[in-house]
Design a protein around this motif. Structure first.
Motif, PDB file in Angstrom:
ATOM      1  N   UNK A 277      -6.804 -58.934 -13.033  1.00  0.00           N
ATOM      2  CA  UNK A 277      -6.351 -57.658 -12.509  1.00  0.00           C
ATOM      3  C   UNK A 277      -6.286 -57.768 -10.988  1.00  0.00           C
ATOM      4  N   UNK A 278      -5.280 -57.123 -10.407  1.00  0.00           N
ATOM      5  CA  UNK A 278      -5.082 -57.157  -8.953  1.00  0.00           C
ATOM      6  C   UNK A 278      -4.644 -55.778  -8.489  1.00  0.00           C
ATOM      7  N   UNK A 279      -5.086 -55.406  -7.286  1.00  0.00           N
ATOM      8  CA  UNK A 279      -4.632 -54.157  -6.670  1.00  0.00           C
ATOM      9  C   UNK A 279      -4.544 -54.370  -5.169  1.00  0.00           C
ATOM     10  N   UNK A 280      -3.498 -53.829  -4.546  1.00  0.00           N
ATOM     11  CA  UNK A 280      -3.328 -53.977  -3.112  1.00  0.00           C
ATOM     12  C   UNK A 280      -2.423 -52.908  -2.536  1.00  0.00           C
ATOM     13  N   UNK A 281      -2.631 -52.595  -1.235  1.00  0.00           N
ATOM     14  CA  UNK A 281      -1.815 -51.585  -0.570  1.00  0.00           C
ATOM     15  C   UNK A 281      -1.837 -51.843   0.929  1.00  0.00           C
ATOM     16  N   UNK A 282      -0.731 -51.474   1.600  1.00  0.00           N
ATOM     17  CA  UNK A 282      -0.648 -51.524   3.052  1.00  0.00           C
ATOM     18  C   UNK A 282      -0.586 -50.115   3.619  1.00  0.00           C
ATOM     19  N   UNK A 283      -1.574 -49.727   4.440  1.00  0.00           N
ATOM     20  CA  UNK A 283      -1.680 -48.370   4.983  1.00  0.00           C
ATOM     21  C   UNK A 283      -1.216 -48.357   6.432  1.00  0.00           C
ATOM     22  N   UNK A 284      -0.354 -47.428   6.766  1.00  0.00           N
ATOM     23  CA  UNK A 284       0.004 -47.205   8.166  1.00  0.00           C
ATOM     24  C   UNK A 284      -1.003 -46.244   8.787  1.00  0.00           C
ATOM     25  N   UNK A 285      -1.521 -46.629   9.958  1.00  0.00           N
ATOM     26  CA  UNK A 285      -2.472 -45.776  10.666  1.00  0.00           C
ATOM     27  C   UNK A 285      -1.779 -44.808  11.614  1.00  0.00           C
ATOM     28  N   UNK A 286      -0.459 -44.858  11.615  1.00  0.00           N
ATOM     29  CA  UNK A 286       0.288 -43.973  12.493  1.00  0.00           C
ATOM     30  C   UNK A 286       1.080 -44.760  13.514  1.00  0.00           C
TER      31      UNK A 286
END
Length: 967
Positions: A277-286
């Protein structure tokens, strides 16, 4: 004699650097322009923020703003290449002619999807100065790899393997069988950081390279520890690499992981032995605050689902932060945590508690980036700094029932009292390692464009430091993990081993000169200097190396009717691989000989054993150890004729001084207490039962009476690091892709290779004879080519091809690949040679002797191999002559083959399998992939032509599936 020849590539580099210098003045005189525009989504027309726009010829980049805008200034006129990249979109290249200021340029990019008209689910070949395979995200998702090794099946000449994490996964390039020197010489580079195995010391004995469990000490990186789900691209460099890449002899696997804004991605994989199982995300801080990427994966793999005896677990967690500061500095910082646990134990149904376990827990931190200066003398500065530390733990718990075995605990040479092991017991060996790896690199780049001529000059420096601060090898000395009474184990700490510090300086020039409208010449020349900081505690012949490298490509035709591309290329280079600590700093070896043994423990509870120990420190080191080196040449042609694209490459490589260990022998003289000579043979006197012998002042007493003694000599063996592996390779690689059959929405591609690999052990190794003569050890030891009585190596040939049918249905977002993997030639022959002379021979029924290559081709008579030298018990080394081979005194020293056709090896007829892969997108938020290897379940067994025996050559039927969710 070769040194003057090596100067020419260096001289060429200097000349090219000199040609770049006048360009600085012309750069100032050229008219310069500004270029600005906006990146838009091709489907919606909306601006795309945070996209990276590369101006390739100038080495410049720009991160698009919130409104998708980008801007370059000070750009010389001419034709430029713009490349746009961002996670979730297909990479796209634009050609732009610049003869004035341009504003408002719109560059449209499309979301990566199988609904696009063009998708690539295979490795991309050609178009570069060297041979390399480029594998993008869509191809990775279609292959569904669980480790980097699974990705290698896309490289021409490689065969498909069923995925698995219950065995060590190492990477080799342009090889047929797994070779430790090839794996050791294959560099794995992730996000600019070279993954190193040099400080790995998880072995039972470093002087014998006997591994504990699944250790990869002294060989290549274990690729199964690397998660593949967060990989964006992989490049497999098979040809001559850039001077930036060092400490390799086989090639490089360059991995780039995902970085940037992206939605949640969740992947679920399963096959009969694996769950992941794999999970990933890229978050913009603004705006202007950067992006944080977080991803993690967990894998659980069983060697056999019917038993929990063989289990592998992997956990990866990565947190990254990327930022662009003031539009001229971009950098990425990553923290990576790994957990890897290979747990092998006896099936509980066998009522034994044997355990073999290898567990790694590590943390790594790296930062790399680019600082844009855009000056006349420097365009940008690339930098990288990284460090990692891994807690390694290996355990071997083994049930032993060999009876009471005498063992010694002595840590110095001389006579010493030992002990007897219990009759039955569990030994428990633990190895605690703590390898530390530090590295840093700075590269200065200067890009220039002078009309249509482009030039890139780089120079850099690199530093690495490797060490191991682990507690080392730990066990209960009275429950020894070694049942060999002649060379027992000792505990050892790794903390006494110094750090290995290395440095490199490199420079390179890449020049492209158009020759009219359709022709162009590209040359890349570089040199790399490597050094090791001198330390007397390391055993090494030379502490530095120089690596010249040259690639050239001549574009004959471009964008002509019928011929969109036709070019020829060639490359030559030298590469070196520094030795790891296993070879530089082997632990001392202790040779133990039983001088007296009295075992009456079971009947009367008394026993005594006396050893003569010989401690070897300097003897197990090799101050003449040389650097592993390869010399590579390749020449190829790339073409695009009537939309039929492809490449054909010839390569030739020679690797010398590969690292290994060779068996050495030495005669050890010792006292045999309780013996007398009887007609030239040792005869033991009776010792009264129940009386405990005593050892005092160099004598053994029973009831106050000193026992008689004799002086005897025995051969004892030990291992020493040497340069023993030589590999000569040549072959032809080919790729052909045909245009799409529109009515079937299907394209056909053909990839494959012919490989001819000769691997040979060129060391001298000793072998003792396990027989006695008149109660004494056999009086001679043989010294053989390659340390083997029958063979020094092998020649392997293979011709294989993959015919791939790719059906792409964009209307439904689906792609299916059907691959016929065919092995057209599979041959192995064995060789036994020393200094280019065949060592094997045979006698026919008439007593006639035949040697040389005649012996290789015969299949009627048993073959023999003589030692090159023999050693007597006085330590004299005597050349072995032909006259000695029929002397009965030396009969036991002559090796014989187990079958008459031994050197003919094996030859297999054509065999192959059919594999299928399918990927289907379900809307924008989900996708399903499925694969089946050998889905027709074709017979694994293939009858070998020479022996008529069938062996497993085809893969067994295997399948798996993956579900991907985008949230």
């Amino acid at each position: 004699m070769e040194r003057p020849r090596h100067k020419y590539p260096v001289m060429l580099v200097l000349l090219l650097l000199m040609t770049a210098l006048p360009g600085w003045n012309s750069y100032a005189q050229q008219q310069q322009f500004a270029l600005s525009g906006i990146i838009r989504d091709q489907g919606t027309g909306e601006p795309v923020p945070y996209a990276t726009v590369y101006l390739e010829e100038m080495g410049l980049w720009y991160i698009s703003g919130e409104d998708g805008s980008f801007r370059f200034t000070g750009i010389p006129g001419g034709t430029h290449t713009l490349r746009v990249e961002i996670l979730g979109y297909a990479k796209k290249t634009f050609i732009q002619k610049l003869d004035r200021d341009i504003a408002g340029l719109e560059l449209q990019i499309a979301e990566a999807s199988l609904r696009l008209e063009e998708v690539v689910v295979t490795a991309e070949e050609g178009g570069r100065l060297n041979s390399s395979s480029r594998i993008e995200k869509q191809a990775l998702e279609h292959v569904q790899p669980v480790s980097l090794r699974d990705i290698m099946q896309l490289v021409p000449g490689n065969l498909t393997e069923n995925p698995g994490l219950n065995r060590v996964n190492q990477l080799t390039i342009r090889d047929i069988a797994t070779n430790s020197a090839n794996a050791f010489g294959t560099a794995v580079i992730m996000d600019g950081v070279t993954l190193s195995n040099d400080a790995n010391l998880q072995v039972r004995k470093t002087s014998a390279i006997g591994t504990a469990g699944e250790s990869t000490a002294g060989t290549g990186v274990d690729a199964r520890q690397i998660s593949t789900d967060n990989i964006q691209t992989v490049e497999v460099i098979r040809g001559i690499p850039s001077a930036i890449y060092g400490d390799l002899t086989s090639g490089a696997v360059v991995v780039k992981t995902r970085s940037g804004v992206s939605p949640w991605q969740i992947r679920l994989k399963a096959d009969p032995r694996l769950k992941q199982v794999y999970a990933g995300k890229g978050f913009s801080l603004g705006p202007e605050k950067g992006v944080v990427n977080v991803d993690a994966d967990y894998a659980l793999s069983y060697g056999d689902v019917r038993t929990p005896a063989d289990v592998y677990r992997r956990v990866n967690l990565r947190i990254g932060y990327s930022q662009t500061a003031k539009k001229n500095l971009t950098y990425n910082t990553r923290v990576r945590l790994i957990y890897s646990d290979a747990d092998n134990r006896t099936d509980p149904d066998n009522f034994l508690d044997n355990i073999s376990r290898d567990r790694d827990m590590g943390i790594g931190l790296d930062i790399n980036g680019t600082y844009r200066l855009n000056k006349k003398w420097i365009t940008n500065l690339e930098f990288m700094a990284a460090g990692d530390v891994t807690s390694q733990y290996s355990r071997e718990k083994t049930y032993r029932s060999q009876g009471r075995v005498p063992q010694s605990l002595a840590m110095s040479s001389g006579e010493n009292l030992g002990f007897f092991t219990p009759y039955r017991y569990y030994s428990d060996l633990e190895v605690f390692g703590l390898p530390v790896n530090l590295q840093a690199r700075v590269v200065a780049n200067l890009y220039g464009k002078y009309g249509e001529i482009t030039n890139k000059v780089l120079a850099g420096v690199e530093w690495t430091s490797r060490g191991n601060r682990g507690a080392g090898k730990v066990f209960d000395p009275y429950l020894s993990p070694d049942i060999n009474a002649s060379s027992t184990y000792r505990e050892r700490s790794f903390r006494d081993i110094p750090f290995l510090n290395r440095y490199s300086l490199f420079a390179e020039d890449k020049l492209r000169v158009p020759l009219g409208l359709v022709r162009a010449l590209e040359i890349q020349a570089g040199v790399r200097f490597n050094g090791i900081l001198h330390d007397e505690r390391f055993s090494l012949d030379r502490y530095f190396s120089v690596e010249p490298r040259l690639n050239a490509r001549f574009q004959i035709l471009r964008k002509q009717k019928g011929f969109r591309e036709l070019s020829v290329r060639a490359g030559w280079g030298m590469n070196y691989k520094m030795p790891s600590m296993v070879y530089l700093y082997p632990e001392p070896t202790y040779l133990d000989v039983v001088s007296f043994s009295y075992n009456d423990i079971d009947d009367n509870g008394v026993g005594m054993v006396l050893f003569t120990t010989r401690k070897l420190e300097q003897e197990v080191r090799n101050p003449e150890l040389k650097l592993q080196q390869s010399t590579n040449f390749e020449a190829g042609i790339d073409f695009d004729v009537e939309n039929v694209t492809g490449s054909l490459v010839f390569f030739k490589e020679k690797m010398v001084n590969g690292y290994g260990f060779a068996t050495q022998v030495m005669p050890v003289s010792y006292n045999r207490y309780g013996y007398i000579w009887d007609k030239g043979s040792p005869s033991r006197i009776d010792v009264p039962s129940g009386k405990l012998p005593q050892y005092e002042s160099g004598a053994v007493y029973v009831d106050g009476t000193a026992l008689p003694l004799i002086r005897d000599t025995v051969f004892l063996s030990y291992q020493k690091p040497v340069n023993n592996i030589v590999q000569n390779k040549w072959g032809v690689e080919f790729t052909v892709a045909f245009p799409e059959i529109r009515s079937l929405r299907t394209t056909v591609s053909l990839t494959g290779a012919y490989l001819n690999v000769i691997s040979q052990d060129e060391s001298l190794g000793a072998i003792t004879v396990p027989v006695q003569v008149a109660g004494r050890p056999y009086p001679y030891a043989g010294i053989y080519a390659g340390g083997n009585k029958t063979s020094t190596g092998s020649r392997r040939e293979r011709l294989n091809t993959n015919v791939c049918f790719i059906t792409h249905l964009p209307a439904v977002g689906m792609v299916v690949t059907l691959t016929a993997q065919l092995v057209l030639m599979d041959r192995t022959t064995y060789i036994c040679e020393w200094q280019d002379q065949v060592q094997t021979y045979y006698y026919d029924d008439k007593g006639s002797r035949y040697s040389g290559k005649w012996a290789y081709s015969d299949d009627r008579w048993t073959k023999r191999v003589n030692p090159l030298y023999i050693m007597d018990l006085s330590g004299n080394i005597i050349p072995f002559t032909q006259e000695m081979e029929n002397d009965i005194r030396y009969r036991e020293l002559i090796g014989t083959t187990n079958k008459e056709s031994y050197y003919l090896g094996s030859r297999y007829p054509l065999y192959g399998i059919l594999n299928i892969r399918l990927t289907k997108e379900i809307g924008r938020w989900a996708a399903v992939s499925f694969y089946a290897n050998n889905f027709l379940n074709l017979d694994q067994l293939v009858k070998e032509k020479i022996s008529g025996t069938a062996y497993a050559r085809n893969l067994p039927f295997y399948f798996g599936a993956e579900v991907r969710l985008t949230l």
